[in-house]
Design a protein around this motif. Structure first.
Motif, mmCIF file in Angstrom:
data_model
loop_
_atom_site.group_PDB
_atom_site.id
_atom_site.type_symbol
_atom_site.label_atom_id
_atom_site.label_comp_id
_atom_site.label_asym_id
_atom_site.label_seq_id
_atom_site.Cartn_x
_atom_site.Cartn_y
_atom_site.Cartn_z
ATOM 1 N N ARG A 111 16.126 6.842 -9.015
ATOM 2 C CA ARG A 111 16.610 6.388 -7.718
ATOM 3 C C ARG A 111 16.839 4.881 -7.724
ATOM 4 N N ILE A 112 15.925 4.143 -8.309
ATOM 5 C CA ILE A 112 16.090 2.688 -8.391
ATOM 6 C C ILE A 112 17.296 2.343 -9.241
ATOM 7 N N LEU A 116 9.946 0.810 -3.964
ATOM 8 C CA LEU A 116 10.180 2.225 -4.224
ATOM 9 C C LEU A 116 9.261 2.726 -5.326
ATOM 10 N N LYS A 117 9.093 1.901 -6.358
ATOM 11 C CA LYS A 117 8.185 2.298 -7.443
ATOM 12 C C LYS A 117 6.743 2.310 -6.951
ATOM 13 N N ILE A 136 12.004 4.370 2.666
ATOM 14 C CA ILE A 136 11.589 4.569 1.275
ATOM 15 C C ILE A 136 11.116 6.002 1.053
ATOM 16 N N GLY A 144 6.375 5.294 -4.720
ATOM 17 C CA GLY A 144 6.522 6.491 -5.544
ATOM 18 C C GLY A 144 5.300 6.764 -6.388
ATOM 19 N N GLU A 171 14.083 8.147 0.855
ATOM 20 C CA GLU A 171 14.785 7.943 -0.414
ATOM 21 C C GLU A 171 14.093 8.678 -1.553
ATOM 22 N N LEU A 172 12.784 8.779 -1.478
ATOM 23 C CA LEU A 172 12.003 9.467 -2.509
ATOM 24 C C LEU A 172 11.980 10.983 -2.316
ATOM 25 N N VAL A 216 5.698 10.419 -7.176
ATOM 26 C CA VAL A 216 7.126 10.667 -7.396
ATOM 27 C C VAL A 216 7.666 9.643 -8.384
ATOM 28 N N ASP A 217 8.434 10.104 -9.362
ATOM 29 C CA ASP A 217 9.083 9.201 -10.308
ATOM 30 C C ASP A 217 10.300 8.589 -9.622
ATOM 31 N N SER A 218 10.273 7.288 -9.422
ATOM 32 C CA SER A 218 11.326 6.606 -8.670
ATOM 33 C C SER A 218 12.381 5.977 -9.563
#
Length: 286
Positions: free
Chosen positions: A141-142, A127-128, A13, A131, A16-17, A136-138
């Motif tokens: 990506r989501i 992820l959110k 994760i 994030g 990914e972020l 970080v604004d996820s």
């Protein structure tokens, strides 16, 4: 931001972020992306999975022996701002209780975030959650991950739906639950032996046969394909695949989406091509 990840899925994760460069500590099982190889390791295990059988590993766990150890002194020295851990399965990672006890001894306690997803939506929701904590604004990506899932569903819509049994441990035989039934459904199959979000228990090969699977997926927790091939069960099914469980099915991280794509290729021959180390089809064995 100094991040310690005590869960391979959490490391996925963080990567990914776009924050893999902020990792200052990881588990011995965190192996993706390759760049984390240089990050200090704060966990270990006395169980050599290559030297003992699935039955012996299972016996160790059920005797109450600790599978994972945490280097508390190193954790303190790393001075993390955030520690990512879990409270879902003591067999899969260092327990939340162990982490909490270690953090209580630190002068300036980091934020401890426990990730406990059991469904596909909850996996993506992590992820959110991460994030938000890491600033970080996820959302984008989501959205990209959901687009990939939707694409697989469109590719498999209207195709025949094979009955699929996914096995996440070999001895005792243990069906894969949590998000795996949803992965199978999204890829155009009918999951057997477990419902979405279910925390499963051991069963028998007789029960697997009784479910009448068209396809059996072997995805032992923590076993790459090569390790699984050393311990195949003495069973016969119409079609059997050994898949990379740790990368795409065991860990509740963003790569479960790649797992759905792998399944679509395995079950229907559609979607992105398979890489050589992602799936191996077996001839019926006796």
């Amino acid at each position: 931001m100094r991040i310690v990840s005590l869960l391979p899925a959490a490391t996925d994760i963080v990567a990914e972020l776009g924050l893999a460069g902020h990792l200052v500590g990881r588990t011995h099982e965190c192996d993706w992306p390759p760049s984390v190889a240089d990050v200090p390791v704060v966990t270990g295990t006395a169980v050599d999975q290559d030297a003992v059988s699935s039955r012996e590993i299972s016996a160790t766990v059920h005797r109450g022996s600790s599978v994972f150890g945490l280097d508390v002194e190193l954790l303190h020295d790393l001075k993390p701002d955030v520690v990512l851990t879990q409270d879902l399965c003591d067999v899969c990672a260092v327990s939340y209780e162990s982490v909490s006890a270690a953090v209580r001894l630190m002068d300036a306690g980091p934020v401890v975030l426990s990730l406990e997803p059991s469904t596909l939506d909850e996996v993506l929701g992590c992820l959110k959650t991460v994030g938000d904590v890491l600033g970080v604004d996820s959302a984008e990506r989501i959205d990209r991950l959901r687009v990939r899932i939707d694409h697989v569903e469109r590719l498999t819509a209207g195709l025949s739906r094979p009955r699929v049994a996914a096995i996440e441990w070999l001895d005792p035989v243990w069906p894969a639950g949590h998000w795996v039934p949803e992965q199978i459904t999204k890829a155009g199959g009918v999951p057997l032996l477990a419902a979405p979000g279910e925390h499963t228990g051991p069963t028998t090969w007789e029960a697997v046969h009784a479910a009448r699977p068209d396809v059996v997926l072997l995805v032992p927790c923590g076993f790459p394909i090569g390790r699984t091939l050393t311990e195949l069960p003495d069973q016969v099914f119409p079609e059997t695949w050994v898949l990379d469980g740790p990368s795409y099915f065991n860990r509740p991280g963003p790569r479960v989406v790649r797992g759905i794509e792998v399944l679509a290729r395995v079950l229907h021959g559609v979607g992105p091509a398979l890489e050589p180390d992602e799936a191996t089809r077996l001839a019926p064995w006796t």
